[in-house]
Design an enzyme around this catalytic site. Structure first.
Site, PDB file in Angstrom:
ATOM      1  N   ARG A 120      66.371   2.336  32.348  1.00 15.83           N
ATOM      2  CA  ARG A 120      65.061   1.857  31.898  1.00 15.83           C
ATOM      3  C   ARG A 120      64.334   0.927  32.874  1.00 15.83           C
ATOM      4  O   ARG A 120      63.262   0.409  32.529  1.00 15.83           O
ATOM      5  CB  ARG A 120      65.135   1.199  30.516  1.00 15.83           C
ATOM      6  CG  ARG A 120      65.561   2.174  29.431  1.00 15.83           C
ATOM      7  CD  ARG A 120      64.985   1.825  28.084  1.00 15.83           C
ATOM      8  NE  ARG A 120      65.664   0.706  27.465  1.00 15.83           N
ATOM      9  CZ  ARG A 120      65.469   0.329  26.208  1.00 15.83           C
ATOM     10  NH1 ARG A 120      64.612   0.979  25.451  1.00 15.83           N
ATOM     11  NH2 ARG A 120      66.120  -0.691  25.698  1.00 15.83           N
ATOM     12  N   ASP A 121      64.866   0.722  34.063  1.00 17.41           N
ATOM     13  CA  ASP A 121      64.105  -0.071  35.042  1.00 17.41           C
ATOM     14  C   ASP A 121      64.470   0.348  36.469  1.00 17.41           C
ATOM     15  O   ASP A 121      64.698  -0.497  37.338  1.00 17.41           O
ATOM     16  CB  ASP A 121      64.358  -1.563  34.833  1.00 17.41           C
ATOM     17  CG  ASP A 121      63.269  -2.430  35.503  1.00 17.41           C
ATOM     18  OD1 ASP A 121      62.178  -1.889  35.796  1.00 17.41           O
ATOM     19  OD2 ASP A 121      63.514  -3.628  35.727  1.00 17.41           O
ATOM     20  N   ILE A 122      64.513   1.660  36.689  1.00 14.30           N
ATOM     21  CA  ILE A 122      64.795   2.159  38.041  1.00 14.30           C
ATOM     22  C   ILE A 122      63.556   1.956  38.895  1.00 14.30           C
ATOM     23  O   ILE A 122      62.463   2.400  38.537  1.00 14.30           O
ATOM     24  CB  ILE A 122      65.197   3.653  38.000  1.00 14.30           C
ATOM     25  CG1 ILE A 122      66.501   3.826  37.204  1.00 14.30           C
ATOM     26  CG2 ILE A 122      65.344   4.213  39.414  1.00 14.30           C
ATOM     27  CD1 ILE A 122      66.885   5.278  36.953  1.00 14.30           C
TER      28      ILE A 122
ATOM     29  N   THR B 290      59.100  -1.486  34.636  1.00 14.01           N
ATOM     30  CA  THR B 290      58.128  -2.132  35.504  1.00 14.01           C
ATOM     31  C   THR B 290      56.898  -1.259  35.650  1.00 14.01           C
ATOM     32  O   THR B 290      57.025  -0.070  35.958  1.00 14.01           O
ATOM     33  CB  THR B 290      58.762  -2.386  36.895  1.00 14.01           C
ATOM     34  OG1 THR B 290      59.924  -3.219  36.724  1.00 14.01           O
ATOM     35  CG2 THR B 290      57.783  -3.062  37.832  1.00 14.01           C
TER      36      THR B 290
ATOM     37  N   ASN C 284      65.263  -2.501  42.540  1.00 13.28           N
ATOM     38  CA  ASN C 284      66.587  -2.473  41.900  1.00 13.28           C
ATOM     39  C   ASN C 284      67.557  -1.540  42.610  1.00 13.28           C
ATOM     40  O   ASN C 284      68.600  -1.182  42.058  1.00 13.28           O
ATOM     41  CB  ASN C 284      66.461  -2.088  40.425  1.00 13.28           C
ATOM     42  CG  ASN C 284      65.941  -3.243  39.589  1.00 13.28           C
ATOM     43  OD1 ASN C 284      66.007  -4.393  40.007  1.00 13.28           O
ATOM     44  ND2 ASN C 284      65.407  -2.940  38.423  1.00 13.28           N
TER      45      ASN C 284
END
Length: 286
Positions: free
Chosen positions: A145-147, A184, A151
């Site tokens: 959920r935040d690739i 993001t 990151n």
């Protein structure tokens, strides 16, 4: 009612707790966020042994409650997984005003910092590793959920490490539905805007498509957003090879049901067209 807190949280008064429990000393701030931040630390008796410590605010404010939830999820996931291209956790702990996770430190930084250095061979090298990491997560019912490029860390051996599981979730086996607008801006999938349950694995795939787009176009979208859609550039670029254009079109597909899964993406890595440019390059050097 949640109390208002300043947009920072102090660590010095609990430095002794950190030293006593982890045997570490704080060096400097690596990422000064709120309600979490990342700091560089080193072993008290060996400054060459460096670690990254991620802190989460701990109090009864709205931000503190959310940070505690993210800490618990990240600690849980990191305790369950083991993969060469996914961040590991040394240990974690909770203190009076914050939680902390101690992890390896990669001084080479994030993929965002090296986007301008991207070339065909390096993109291939990193992309295969990202695919392997995401396949491992999806095999184990974990939605990241935040690739994003921030990151993806780079090691001193020029490999990648996928990190930051604070927004991740674990779905039931056989299910892929999640809810909530997580991630993001710029990397999130269009179906998140509908504010309905969505396929978390397919949302990860869209984020992967944006990362691949950033690598090919060598652009940090957090610093400079594209003036048109990602697909606009993909369809009009004269530099993209046909195979790479195909990858991007199928990952950035706005309809999640038609978007590739990680398994389809990995199957496509074996497409013989992928290696044509390498063969031609070798012929030119002979």
């Amino acid at each position: 009612m949640a109390t208002k807190v300043p947009e920072t949280f102090k660590i010095p008064e609990y430095k002794k707790c950190l030293e006593d429990v982890f045997g570490l000393e704080i060096d400097r701030i690596l990422e000064d966020g709120y309600p979490s931040k990342v700091m560089l630390a080193y072993h008290a008796h060996d400054k060459k042994r460096q670690k990254a410590i991620k802190y989460y605010l701990r109090d009864e404010s709205t931000e503190g409650i959310a940070a505690t939830r993210h800490f618990k999820m990240e600690a849980k996931i990191l305790s369950l997984i083991r993969h060469p291209h996914i961040m590991t956790m040394d240990f974690y702990g909770s203190f009076p005003t914050y939680h902390a996770i101690v992890m390896p430190y990669y001084e080479e930084g994030t993929m965002t910092a090296v986007l301008q250095e991207m070339h065909e061979g390096l993109i291939d090298h990193y992309w295969v590793q990202i695919c392997a990491a995401v396949k491992y997560l999806h095999d184990n019912c974990i939605v990241h959920r935040d690739i994003k490029t921030d990151n993806v860390l780079i090691t001193n051996r020029n490999n990648i490490i996928l990190t930051d599981f604070g927004l991740s979730c674990i779905v039931r086996k056989g299910s892929s539905l999640v809810d909530g607008h997580k991630g993001t801006p710029g990397f999130t999938s269009p179906e998140m805007e509908l504010m309905k349950p969505y396929d978390g694995f397919k949302a990860d795939m869209f984020s992967m498509g944006v990362v691949l787009w950033c690598m090919h176009f060598r652009q940090d979208i957090m610093e400079q957003r594209p003036k048109a859609s990602y697909m606009y550039y993909v369809q009009r670029s004269k530099k993209l090879k046909k195979i790479d254009r195909n990858f991007l079109i199928n990952l950035l597909e706005p309809n999640p049901s038609a978007r590739w899964s990680i398994y389809k993406m990995i199957d496509s890595l074996t497409d013989p067209r992928r290696f044509v440019h390498r063969v031609e390059k070798l012929k030119g050097q002979s």
